[in-house]
Design an enzyme around this catalytic site. Structure first.
Site, short mmCIF file in Angstrom:
data_model
loop_
_atom_site.label_atom_id
_atom_site.label_comp_id
_atom_site.label_asym_id
_atom_site.label_seq_id
_atom_site.Cartn_x
_atom_site.Cartn_y
_atom_site.Cartn_z
N ILE A 693 1.19 -1.63 0.13
CA ILE A 693 -0.33 -0.18 0.17
C ILE A 693 0.98 1.08 -0.02
O ILE A 693 0.52 2.06 0.29
CB ILE A 693 -0.52 0.22 1.44
CG1 ILE A 693 0.19 -0.03 2.67
CG2 ILE A 693 -2.43 -1.02 1.12
CD1 ILE A 693 -0.66 0.15 3.44
N GLY A 694 2.22 1.37 -0.21
CA GLY A 694 2.90 2.30 -0.25
C GLY A 694 4.51 2.02 0.07
O GLY A 694 4.75 1.14 0.46
N GLY A 696 8.21 4.06 0.74
CA GLY A 696 8.39 4.71 1.09
C GLY A 696 10.16 4.73 1.33
O GLY A 696 11.18 3.59 0.58
N GLY A 697 11.05 5.32 1.81
CA GLY A 697 12.46 5.95 2.05
C GLY A 697 12.89 4.50 2.60
O GLY A 697 14.14 4.24 1.80
N GLY A 699 11.37 1.94 3.72
CA GLY A 699 10.74 0.47 3.66
C GLY A 699 9.20 0.37 2.57
O GLY A 699 8.84 1.55 2.52
N VAL A 701 5.55 -0.60 2.52
CA VAL A 701 4.24 -0.92 3.69
C VAL A 701 3.43 -1.51 3.08
O VAL A 701 3.08 -1.92 1.55
CB VAL A 701 3.61 0.20 3.67
CG1 VAL A 701 2.26 0.32 5.26
CG2 VAL A 701 4.82 1.05 4.35
N LYS A 715 5.34 -2.68 7.83
CA LYS A 715 6.77 -1.82 6.66
C LYS A 715 8.11 -2.68 6.94
O LYS A 715 8.21 -3.09 8.13
CB LYS A 715 7.12 -0.41 7.87
CG LYS A 715 8.09 0.79 7.00
CD LYS A 715 8.46 1.21 7.17
CE LYS A 715 8.72 1.77 8.39
NZ LYS A 715 9.22 3.29 8.75
N ASP A 814 11.92 14.38 8.91
CA ASP A 814 11.49 14.28 8.07
C ASP A 814 9.74 14.47 7.68
O ASP A 814 9.29 13.12 6.75
CB ASP A 814 12.02 13.12 7.58
CG ASP A 814 11.70 11.86 5.73
OD1 ASP A 814 11.41 13.35 4.91
OD2 ASP A 814 11.67 10.98 5.94
#
Length: 976
Positions: A693-694, A696-697, A699, A701, A715, A814
């Site tokens: 579902i996503g 990121g920098g 990991g 998710v 994650k 962040d």
């Protein structure tokens, strides 16, 4: 034959002449428009305004503006309409050549940023029928030349800064006028009696000005008038009875003036009236019974006058939707006509002296959303019929003489947000059915005769913010489930017969902000140390109970406390070393067993003053010193062993087996680790991409539906070069989230720790990231202004907690819109703490550059020093992103320039939403003002997040100017 040739020659010459005349006229109009365009500072919407040659076009078409944006022409290529409303125009009208448009019928330049005065040459538009210059920044007086517009039908100059008086000479020439809109300006003087000349007038709005004097009775001669709005002026005197002649009138709005005297009985003749508002005046006397003749009436507002006598019989025609008569001197019963008025949506009758049996007066109202009957003299019992008003969001009947029990059926009001039945004579139980009111945020039942234990179902009220149960006869223990009401900010259960110990679960209410009052009960046992987690709490009262033991030392972490009371208990031992205790008066600690500490009037905490010399006392001293010391050493040993186990797990790469946390130092999930791990692998099919579902920098998710029926987010950390994960980021996130308990920070449930496969388990946020929602047209529209302002407040509260209420402070480093997650109710949660840093006050906190471009504070590029002000800057970016609907990158440079400083606030707002309604504009202005302060280049001049959080909660209106006139320079000049 020759005569025919002559005739053709004449016709040909006429056509050429006509063509040349049209070309000349079009060319002149084009030049006039281009000259005005050149004087404007914002012309993006006028990109098509150009005389660039067009292939295969005639000479007339080449020089004609008829195809330009906002321009319409007749068959002879004459401009008859200029319609440029809401096109972000910036500039003045001084360079607009009105005389170049003799055929202009419609001129609409509304909802732009035009400033300066209205030029006198506007009177040369002799054919003008429609003129709309509303919602700009025009100033100066109304030019007398407006009287030359003898064909005008609709004139709208509202929402500007126009001053001066309305000249009577206008009305002598505007005899065709149908609509006159001059509201929200700074007009002075009186309404001219010559207004009677406007025989065709249907709409008159002079509201929100500084007009004085009385309402001219001549208005009663405007027989075709449909709407009359004169509110928010300085009008005085009585309402002229002649207004009763306006039989076509549908709306009469006279609020917020200084009108006196009674309502004219002639108002009973206004048979077409649907809205009558007279609120906030000095009107008096009784309401004439003729008002009951207004059978079409939908809105009746009599708020805050000096009316007396009985309320009128309303809703005779069955159309009434809103009825407000609060804060008057009405007596007698509530009108019987209201009982069957099923159209009602909103009723406000509070602060009168109304009498009667409440059970008999009110029926079932399927559309009712809001009713307040507080501060009257009503008696009788509450009818079960209230449970059938399924659209109710607010029900307030406080400060009356209501008896009987609270109907169980109130639990059926699934939309109810506020229930206030305080200060009556209610008895019996607090219904457990109230736990079904999932949207309830305020429950006030205080000052009644309610008895029996508080039902545990109260813990189901997940949106509850205020719970007031004081001054009753409630008994039994405080339900542990109360700790599940995570949004509580005010809790008072004082002056009851509650017993048992204080549940430690109360410490989970980390959102408690204003008050925790459990005083005047029979509570016993020790005060749970978990209450020390209430870092935001301001007032704590545990006095007049049977509490024993000492005041927990964890209370020194309650840094927001400024009012405390522990008197009349059986407490002993030292008081916590904190400002709230040092500054508290002696009265806050009297009548206890033996409290000591740095409070004037208390004994200092030392052996000679507390324990007299005796063998028995010495043994107690040894016991209280040695036993805690042994316990502390044992605890250190256990922690060391656990840390060793954790380190061995993170380094156990060669064994190839996945190690699962189960009960170690960082574990915060109450399930068997191995079982949960296997459940996660099964639910994600070993982290299959379809569950992603996503990304990121740090990991990826995944969404996992566990066998426990719980939905969680997983994650899984990205591996670095060599196939191992970034253990530092992993440990950072665990350290940052393990001790955090805040409703606006994502909850960490647990984790799996291994160098080759490490993941964290979080609560699942149904609506995903803020960035994704703003990038979607549908999502952005659903995210209205109220939701956006609440998201900004939620982020501010989270950062305030991290920076000021956690020891040591946590800096996220962040913070971006990708790291703000939303649940089903659009509650914001800060997430992704992989780069977070625990800031130590005695450390320089130097670090490598971390964060996302566009959100990172500028000083990090050259100082590399991590402080809380780095997060403050990122918060400012996200706040503007919410207001604008996109990243505000271009705005940073313009803020530094004078041109950018003159940018209007309303021009920055997300165009996918309508403008904020008046009650939301104060929030928007405050948010933008604080965001600009957060973006200051000098980190020392940025506000703290605690200050930002408090300012947003206070929601002060920083500027008196009209919303559409506020500029960024005004907001940036304000000291916050």
């Amino acid at each position: 034959m020759s005569s025919k040739k002559s005739l053709l020659s004449v016709l040909f010459l006429l056509l050429i002449a006509s063509s040349n005349e049209a070309t000349s006229s079009a060319s002149e109009e084009a030049k006039a428009l281009l000259k005005w365009k050149a004087s404007l500072s914002q012309t993006e919407a006028l990109r098509s305004w150009s005389l660039i040659p067009i292939a295969n076009a005639s000479a007339t078409q080449q020089s004609s503006p008829c195809n330009w944006t906002g321009i319409s022409c007749d068959h002879a290529h004459n401009v008859f309409e200029i319609n440029l409303w809401n096109t972000s125009l910036q500039g003045m009208l001084d360079n607009f050549s009105f005389s170049s448009f003799p055929n202009l019928i419609n001129l609409n330049l509304s909802q732009n940023s035009l400033h300066g005065t209205i030029p006198t040459p506007i009177g040369s538009l002799s054919k003008l029928v429609f003129l709309d210059l509303s919602a700009n920044q025009l100033s100066g007086t109304l030019p007398p030349s407006l009287a030359n517009l003898t064909r005008i039908l609709e004139l709208n100059l509202s929402d500007n800064m126009i001053t001066g008086e309305i000249s009577p000479h206008f009305f002598a020439n505007w005899t065709r006028l149908i609509s006159l809109q001059l509201y929200t300006n700074q007009l002075t003087g009186e309404v001219p009696s010559r207004i009677s000349f406007l025989k065709n007038l249907r709409h008159l709005d002079l509201s929100e000005n500084h007009i004085v004097g009385s309402i001219p009775p001549e208005i009663g001669m405007l027989k075709d008038l449909l709407t009359l709005r004169l509110h928010k002026n300085n009008l005085t005197g009585a309402i002229p009875p002649s207004l009763g002649n306006l039989r076509s009138l549908t709306e009469l709005s006279l609020p917020e003036n200084q009108l006196t005297g009674p309502i004219p009985p002639a108002f009973g003749n206004l048979s077409s009236l649907t809205s009558l508002s007279l609120r906030y005046n000095h009107l008096s006397g009784s309401v004439p019974p003729e008002i009951s003749n207004l059978t079409r009436l939908e809105i009746l507002s009599l708020v805050e006058n000096n009316f007396s006598g009985q309320l009128p019989q309303v809703c005779q025609g069955g159309s009434l939707r809103r009825f407000s008569a609060k804060k008057n001197h009405f007596t007698g019963p509530i009108p019987e006509s209201l009982r069957n008025c099923t159209t009602l949506i909103r009723v406000r009758l509070e602060h009168n002296q109304l009498t009667g049996n409440i059970y008999q007066v009110f029926g079932v109202y399927p559309n009712l959303e809001y009713i307040d009957l507080s501060y009257n003299r009503l008696h009788g019992e509450l009818s079960p019929n209230w449970g059938e008003c399924r659209n109710l969001t607010l029900l307030k009947i406080s400060n009356n003489n209501i008896t009987g029990t609270i109907p169980l059926q109130i639990g059926q009001l699934s939309r109810l947000q506020e229930l206030d039945l305080s200060s009556n004579n209610l008895e019996g139980k607090v219904p457990s059915t109230l736990g079904m009111l999932s949207m309830l945020y305020k429950l006030s039942l205080n000052n009644n005769q309610l008895s029996s234990p508080v039902p545990g179902e109260i813990g189901k009220l997940s949106n509850l913010e205020i719970l007031e149960l004081s001054k009753n006869k409630l008994s039994g223990p405080i339900p542990q489930q109360l700790g599940d009401c995570s949004k509580l900010s005010y809790l008072s259960m004082s002056e009851n017969y509650l017993n048992g110990s204080i549940p430690f679960q109360i410490g989970n209410l980390v959102g408690l902000l204003y008050t925790l009052d459990l005083s005047h009960n029979f509570l016993s046992g020790e005060i749970p140390g978990q209450l020390g987690k209430l870092h935001m709490l301001e007032k704590l009262n545990l006095s007049h109970n049977l509490l024993s033991g000492s005041v927990p030392s964890s209370f020194k972490e309650m840094i927001s406390l400024y009012s405390i009371n522990f008197s009349y208990n059986e407490l002993e031992g030292p008081l916590p070393d904190s400002k709230a205790f040092h500054l508290a008066p002696l009265e806050a600690f009297i009548e206890n067993k033996g409290l000591c500490g740095e409070v004037k009037g208390l004994l200092p905490c030392n052996s000679s003053s507390i324990n007299p010399v005796s063998g028995k006392k010495d043994k107690k001293v040894v016991f209280f010193i040695v036993i805690p010391l042994v316990a502390a050493l044992f605890l250190l040993f256990v922690i060391a062993v656990i840390c060793f186990i954790f380190l061995r797990k993170t380094r156990n790469v060669e064994k190839g087996a996945i190690e699962v946390n189960n009960g170690n130092l960082f574990s915060i999930w109450n399930f068997d680790g191995k079982t949960v791990y296997e459940d996660i692998i099964r639910a994600t099919k070993d982290f299959d991409n379809k569950y992603c579902i996503g990304v990121g920098g740090y990991g990826t998710v995944y969404k996992a539906n566990l066998q426990t029926t719980q939905v969680v987010a997983i994650k899984k950390l990205h591996p670095l070069d060599g196939g191992v994960v970034d253990q530092r980021s992993f440990i950072n996130e665990i350290q940052a989230l393990t001790e955090i308990r805040h409703r606006n920070i994502v909850k960490l449930y647990g984790f799996c720790s291994h160098a080759r496969c490490s993941f964290l388990v979080y609560e699942y946020m149904e609506r995903g990231s803020l960035a994704c929602i703003l990038s979607s047209e549908e999502g952005a529209v659903e995210l209205d202004w109220v939701k956006r302002m609440n998201i900004i407040k939620g982020i501010a509260h989270a950062l305030s907690y991290m920076h000021h209420d956690h020891t040591p402070p946590i800096v996220h480093r962040d913070l971006t819109s990708n790291n703000i997650l939303l649940d089903l109710e659009f509650e914001a949660c800060v997430s992704d703490f992989g780069t977070a840093r625990l800031v130590k006050p005695d450390s320089s906190n130097w670090s490598e550059l971390a964060g996302t471009c566009g959100y990172v504070a500028p000083e990090l590029a050259y100082t590399m020093r991590v402080t809380e002000k780095c997060d403050v800057y990122s918060f400012g970016v996200i706040s503007l992103e919410l207001v604008m609907g996109r990243h505000p990158g271009f705005l940073f440079s313009s803020l530094a320039s004078s041109g950018g400083q003159d940018t209007l606030l309303m021009d920055l707002l997300d165009q996918r939403l309508p403008l904020p309604v008046p009650q939301d504009r104060k929030d928007v202005v405050s948010c933008v003002m604080l965001a600009i302060a957060c973006l200051r280049a000098n980190p020392h001049s940025r506000p703290t997040m605690r200050h930002v959080s408090q300012e947003l909660s206070a929601c002060r209106d920083p500027l008196p100017e009209a919303f559409h006139k506020i500029t960024l320079s005004q907001l940036s000049d304000i000291q916050v």
